[in-house]
Design an enzyme around this catalytic site. Structure first.
Site, PDB file in Angstrom:
ATOM      1  CB  ILE A  87      -0.900   0.067   1.233  1.00  0.00           C
ATOM      2  CG1 ILE A  87      -1.840  -1.185   1.429  1.00  0.00           C
ATOM      3  CG2 ILE A  87      -1.661   1.173   1.108  1.00  0.00           C
ATOM      4  CD1 ILE A  87      -2.407  -1.421   2.833  1.00  0.00           C
ATOM      5  CB  CYS A  88       1.514   3.834  -2.399  1.00  0.00           C
ATOM      6  SG  CYS A  88       2.411   5.511  -2.530  1.00  0.00           S
ATOM      7  CG  LEU A  89      -2.332   5.944   3.596  1.00  0.00           C
ATOM      8  CD1 LEU A  89      -3.015   6.838   2.851  1.00  0.00           C
ATOM      9  CD2 LEU A  89      -3.204   4.842   4.338  1.00  0.00           C
TER      10      LEU A  89
END
Lengths: 193, 267
Positions: A87-89
């Site tokens: 996940i890119c957060l």
């Protein structure tokens, strides 16, 4: 420094009490450092109706280091790797603050499902499709939700029961089934490592 | 008997030797040095305090009490000095060992107030001892109350001509529940818990944002995560920008007096 187990226990209690948020967290193998979170797909998005399982690993130093999170079931989303579930957060990286919790982080994942950020993609292919062919993106995301994040299809009670009978933990059985897209044998292989 | 300058100097040397032995964990030998020093300079409170500290390590509580008492006699009513603070601390511990809860917490509270005043590192240790003393006192009291309640319930059922396994009428049950409120652990109000540790505050500090955090947790955040407020994300220069939240601490102490099970969390 070790993880703050007292805090994790408090967090779990709080999540259990707050049923309104919709997100849940379960122990995996009775360890407080390896957990599985569940995020319902937000309404009026291609993810609606799905229940997204999130692998959560709490490293030493938590909550002064962010929790490690990745989607267990396959997700078609610009900010999630369609291969690994990574996940890119920002809040899971440099924008983490110890005032955030597992609950708020999971709710942020839910918000991310509602509002993809194609400018800061994790999966370039999905991001490109999101921008250039939005209809196909929506269809694919919906199809993936139904195929891989449908709680009834991927982890129906009889499949869970079968695996639990073989001596595995219930939460572990569910997440293995989800990761395997409902394939019982593949799930067992994962559990047997 | 007055102490001559030469005696005082010799006592000072003996004290230094005693302290060196103490840090090496040689408590019995340290006690001997302090005792020698006492014969030379009997009106010097620090000698009794240090000897009491060494006796505490050995678990010689009679000695601890005697030395704390001698030291307190010498410092008089003042609780200003470090010696007075430590003497109160030792006396509090010794009273706790004797099961004298009231006297124990009386001295621990005095020690804590003085340690906080001087911002001495020992304050956290004193706070933990005070919390442990209060918690164990609550455990004793709650057990006594529970057994009283059980007796009352039995008598009541007998008077009502009911069997012992029968339930009481709802009104009586609610009366019993109301009586047990102090014995039922629940969650502390969120304004009394640190957003980082999620536990009841021990030593809350106010950040420039007006938010309060547990001191040790916020310091770790500043060191490991970044120099910003964990909730508002506004910059925090460093520890010097933090102010102890004395009012919140006082409110929590009042809350803990009314909800003594909470002491378990701040031990």
């Amino acid at each position: 420094m070790a993880v703050d187990l007292g805090r994790i226990q408090k967090e779990l209690k709080e999540i259990e009490r707050d049923t309104a948020s919709g997100v849940t967290v379960h122990l995996k193998n009775n360890s407080l450092q390896h957990l599985t979170g569940y995020v319902p797909g937000p309404k009026d998005t291609p993810y609606e109706g799905g229940l997204f399982a999130v692998e959560i690993n709490l490293d030493n130093g938590y909550p002064f280091v962010p929790p490690k999170m990745r989607f267990i079931n396959k997700v078609w989303h610009p900010n999630v790797s369609s291969q690994s579930g990574a996940i890119c957060l920002d809040i899971l990286k440099d924008q983490w603050s110890p005032a955030l919790t597992l609950k708020t982080a999971l709710l942020s994942l839910q918000a991310l499902l509602s509002s993809p950020q194609p400018d800061d993609p994790q999966d370039a292919v999905v991001a490109k499709q999101y921008i250039s062919d939005h209809e196909t993106y929506k269809k694919t995301a919906k199809y993936w939700t139904e195929a891989f994040a449908n709680p009834n299809a991927t982890a129906p009670e009889e499949k869970i029961a079968k695996i639990v009978e073989m001596g595995f933990d219930r939460a572990a059985a569910i997440s293995a089934l989800q990761e395997a897209g409902g394939d019982e044998n593949a799930a067992l292989e994962k559990l047997l490592g | 008997m007055t102490t001559t300058a030469a005696d005082r100097k010799a006592a000072d040397e003996l004290k230094a030797e005693g302290n060196a032995l103490f840090t090496k964990g040689k408590y019995a030998a340290a006690i001997e040095k302090y005792t020698e020093a006492v014969t030379l300079s009997p009106d010097w409170p620090v000698l009794y305090v240090n000897r009491g500290m060494a006796a505490r390590k050995k678990g010689d509580w009679e000695r601890v009490e005697a030395d704390a008492s001698l030291a307190l006699g010498l410092v008089g009513g003042s609780s200003e000095s470090r010696e007075a603070m430590k003497a109160h601390y030792l006396m509090g511990l010794a009273m706790g060992q004797r099961g004298q809860h009231e006297r124990s917490t009386h001295h621990l509270k005095k020690a804590l107030a003085a340690a906080r005043e001087a911002n001495d590192n020992i304050k956290d240790e004193i706070w933990r001892e005070l919390a442990a003393a209060n918690y164990s006192n609550w455990q004793t009291e709650t057990a006594a109350r529970k057994s009283t309640n059980a007796t009352l319930r039995r008598q009541l059922l007998e008077l009502m001509g009911k069997r012992q396994d029968e339930p009481l009428p709802a009104e009586w049950e609610s009366l019993f529940r109301a009586a047990a409120w102090q014995d039922t652990a629940s969650e502390a109000p969120s304004q009394f818990t640190c957003p980082l540790t999620m536990e009841i505050f021990r030593d809350p500090v106010v950040a420039p944002s007006g938010r309060s955090y547990e001191r040790t947790a916020l310091l770790e955040h500043l060191k490991k995560v970044g120099k910003f407020d964990p909730i508002t994300r506004q910059p925090i220069a460093g520890e010097e920008a933090l102010v102890p939240n004395v009012s919140l601490r006082a409110a929590i102490e009042l809350y803990l007096e009314e909800h003594p099970w909470g002491w378990a969390e701040v031990k």
